[in-house]
Design a protein around this motif. Structure first.
Motif, PDB file in Angstrom:
ATOM      1  N   ALA A   6      50.218  37.151  37.610  1.00 36.46           N
ATOM      2  CA  ALA A   6      51.476  36.121  36.686  1.00 36.46           C
ATOM      3  C   ALA A   6      50.385  35.070  35.479  1.00 36.46           C
ATOM      4  O   ALA A   6      51.106  35.512  34.368  1.00 36.46           O
ATOM      5  CB  ALA A   6      52.062  35.133  37.608  1.00 36.46           C
ATOM      6  N   ASN A   7      49.417  34.691  36.163  1.00 30.93           N
ATOM      7  CA  ASN A   7      48.538  34.642  35.113  1.00 30.93           C
ATOM      8  C   ASN A   7      47.794  35.343  33.446  1.00 30.93           C
ATOM      9  O   ASN A   7      48.121  35.644  32.820  1.00 30.93           O
ATOM     10  CB  ASN A   7      47.454  33.835  35.126  1.00 30.93           C
ATOM     11  CG  ASN A   7      46.053  33.164  34.236  1.00 30.93           C
ATOM     12  OD1 ASN A   7      47.088  31.707  34.154  1.00 30.93           O
ATOM     13  ND2 ASN A   7      45.162  33.424  34.219  1.00 30.93           N
ATOM     14  N   MET A   8      47.668  36.747  34.587  1.00 28.97           N
ATOM     15  CA  MET A   8      47.009  37.711  33.671  1.00 28.97           C
ATOM     16  C   MET A   8      48.255  38.413  32.805  1.00 28.97           C
ATOM     17  O   MET A   8      47.737  38.363  31.176  1.00 28.97           O
ATOM     18  CB  MET A   8      46.973  38.936  33.950  1.00 28.97           C
ATOM     19  CG  MET A   8      46.525  40.581  33.555  1.00 28.97           C
ATOM     20  SD  MET A   8      46.394  41.681  34.412  1.00 28.97           S
ATOM     21  CE  MET A   8      45.449  41.353  36.316  1.00 28.97           C
ATOM     22  N   LYS A   9      49.584  38.545  32.877  1.00 28.16           N
ATOM     23  CA  LYS A   9      50.067  38.425  32.348  1.00 28.16           C
ATOM     24  C   LYS A   9      50.604  37.921  30.755  1.00 28.16           C
ATOM     25  O   LYS A   9      51.473  37.514  29.902  1.00 28.16           O
ATOM     26  CB  LYS A   9      51.806  38.542  33.339  1.00 28.16           C
ATOM     27  CG  LYS A   9      52.193  40.243  33.629  1.00 28.16           C
ATOM     28  CD  LYS A   9      53.458  39.844  34.496  1.00 28.16           C
ATOM     29  CE  LYS A   9      53.223  40.774  35.753  1.00 28.16           C
ATOM     30  NZ  LYS A   9      54.400  41.448  36.198  1.00 28.16           N
ATOM     31  N   ARG A  10      50.381  36.157  31.916  1.00 28.31           N
ATOM     32  CA  ARG A  10      50.273  35.287  30.308  1.00 28.31           C
ATOM     33  C   ARG A  10      49.669  35.386  29.465  1.00 28.31           C
ATOM     34  O   ARG A  10      50.013  35.544  28.165  1.00 28.31           O
ATOM     35  CB  ARG A  10      50.916  33.887  30.946  1.00 28.31           C
ATOM     36  CG  ARG A  10      50.069  32.774  30.646  1.00 28.31           C
ATOM     37  CD  ARG A  10      51.138  32.488  29.766  1.00 28.31           C
ATOM     38  NE  ARG A  10      51.675  31.658  28.724  1.00 28.31           N
ATOM     39  CZ  ARG A  10      52.042  31.102  27.415  1.00 28.31           C
ATOM     40  NH1 ARG A  10      52.735  31.737  27.115  1.00 28.31           N
ATOM     41  NH2 ARG A  10      51.451  30.218  26.744  1.00 28.31           N
TER      42      ARG A  10
ATOM     43  N   SER B  23      41.460  43.109  37.871  1.00 32.05           N
ATOM     44  CA  SER B  23      41.487  43.058  35.950  1.00 32.05           C
ATOM     45  C   SER B  23      41.127  41.186  36.131  1.00 32.05           C
ATOM     46  O   SER B  23      40.998  40.742  34.508  1.00 32.05           O
ATOM     47  CB  SER B  23      42.644  43.018  35.817  1.00 32.05           C
ATOM     48  OG  SER B  23      42.873  44.153  35.664  1.00 32.05           O
ATOM     49  N   GLY B  24      41.504  39.812  36.716  1.00 31.52           N
ATOM     50  CA  GLY B  24      41.691  39.058  36.629  1.00 31.52           C
ATOM     51  C   GLY B  24      42.691  37.793  35.626  1.00 31.52           C
ATOM     52  O   GLY B  24      43.681  38.698  35.456  1.00 31.52           O
ATOM     53  N   VAL B  25      42.147  38.014  34.830  1.00 34.05           N
ATOM     54  CA  VAL B  25      42.633  37.178  33.419  1.00 34.05           C
ATOM     55  C   VAL B  25      43.063  38.264  32.077  1.00 34.05           C
ATOM     56  O   VAL B  25      43.839  37.488  31.519  1.00 34.05           O
ATOM     57  CB  VAL B  25      41.609  35.765  32.649  1.00 34.05           C
ATOM     58  CG1 VAL B  25      41.468  34.464  33.635  1.00 34.05           C
ATOM     59  CG2 VAL B  25      40.532  36.233  32.077  1.00 34.05           C
TER      60      VAL B  25
END
Length: 409
Positions: free
Chosen positions: A211-215, A183-185
């Motif tokens: 972690a970036n996706m959750k952000r 899913s990436g971003v």
């Protein structure tokens, strides 16, 4: 301000949208000239000052200071090159950035920026659906180094294309359980939430990307427990975000998800990863209770030889009479968007689908999505191919030649 520089006009809307998306500054200059019918007039400069520098840039989810500095520099140079006057506010703001930012030190210290992708709805589209505005803005934290080890935190053309496809066919995804691999971003998942998918599960095997996706989900108020008073898209209970390494995900865990639709953007890129991707797709798409090609929870790492079934893969273009609803009625279906950068890798992908009874149909030409990102000059829609993948029991289906398949740069 003159009426022609009203923010709701197409040219002005494109300029602000491109600014928020951090399009290359040369693209912004081109759009600014369109606003001024060929030149960056004083009226256009006033619009840039008010709508980009002051209003848009004051938002917490805004382009980086270095990006704004470079944009201001290009605007000033363009205006001065035509012997025209530069708005005092632009000079002053540029001078401020020159003194407060030394080179690109800020960007070097923090390789994450926020790009806001604006999906602009064409007139008359999505009739019968409820949408509060003529645009949908999705802020995304992403990487500056698309090709330097941080690919999972970058926005790729295929994810933009797949997002446009979802928005173009909202009824296909509405009230469906959707699972995205790689899913990436998280952009596609956010669009799925917007069209009211019943359930959205996003997955990635890289912890940094996860972690970036959750952000990003938090920024768009799509994580349970966030403040709903200022949400940008939909119900925050819709989206789950999970760690899913393709090579070690157990069959029992995958079958528990039972998605109606599987999605993926630019996941056909590494021959070593393809056997694992095909295993994931086979488990999701095969209607039987167990994977006929593999008795174990995870496959042996035997490279391209994975898959012992002697099925027939079908590759071709969807007929004009076969609608997306017709395809969906066949059972769980996958939609994979990809730029074919290496034909050998894509041939490998087709070989593995053939061995695992998966039918691959090119629906790029017959199911073209509407253009929601017409302002994004860096986005080459023509480089993306869209495939529908489903389980096929047809042993008599013929293989269609793929020599003329488009490849990307």
């Amino acid at each position: 301000m003159d009426e022609e520089f009203n923010p709701s006009t197409t040219a002005c809307l494109h300029l602000v949208s491109a600014f928020l998306a951090m399009e290359p500054t040369d693209c912004l200059i081109s759009l600014a000239r369109e606003c001024g019918q060929g030149s960056i007039t004083m009226g256009v400069q006033s619009f840039i000052w008010k709508e980009c520098i002051n209003r848009a840039a004051s938002n917490i989810n805004r382009p980086s200071d270095s990006y704004i500095k470079n944009f201001l520099k290009k605007v000033i140079l363009d205006v001065e090159s035509h012997c025209s006057d530069v708005l005092d506010g632009l000079y002053e703001q540029y001078a401020y950035y020159l003194t407060s930012l030394k080179d690109d030190s800020l960007m070097a210290a923090n390789n994450r920026v926020c790009k806001s992708i604006s999906f602009l709805f064409p007139d008359g589209c999505l009739e019968g659906t409820r949408r509060p505005t003529s645009k949908l803005i999705v802020p995304l934290q992403c990487s500056l180094n698309m090709l330097k080890g941080d690919t999972g935190c970058s926005i790729w053309p295929s994810s933009l294309y797949l997002s446009e496809f979802v928005l173009s066919h909202p009824k296909l995804f509405s009230d469906k359980s959707c699972f995205e691999v790689g899913s990436g971003v998280g952009l596609v998942g956010m669009i799925l939430a917007y069209v009211k998918a019943k359930k959205v599960i996003l997955s990635d095997g890289d912890f940094s990307s996860l972690a970036n996706m959750k952000r990003n989900l938090e920024m768009n108020q799509l994580i349970t427990g966030t403040d709903m008073s200022d949400r940008t898209i939909q119900d925050p209970h819709l989206v789950d975000c999970i760690h899913l390494p393709w090579e070690s995900a157990s069959e029992s865990r995958l079958r528990d998800f039972r998605p109606d639709i599987v999605l993926g953007a630019d996941v056909i890129y590494d021959p070593l990863c393809l056997p694992h991707l095909i295993r994931i797709l086979s488990i999701f798409l095969n209607p039987v209770e167990s994977n006929p090609c593999q008795g174990k929870d995870a496959p042996e790492d035997n490279g391209l030889a994975f898959g012992s079934c002697l099925g027939r893969a079908v590759y071709g273009e969807a007929s004009n009479t076969e609608s997306q609803c017709d395809i969906a009625k066949k059972g769980t279906v996958a939609y994979i968007a990809t730029v074919i950068r290496n034909l050998d890798t894509f041939h490998c992908f087709l070989k593995l689908t053939r061995e695992n009874h998966l039918s691959v149909v090119d629906i790029t030409e017959t199911q073209k999505p509407l253009e929601f990102l017409s302002y994004m000059q860096s986005y080459n829609r023509s480089s993306v191919r869209l495939f529908s993948i489903s389980f096929s029991g047809d042993q008599n289906s013929s293989m269609v030649a793929i020599d003329d398949c488009k490849s990307g740069s």
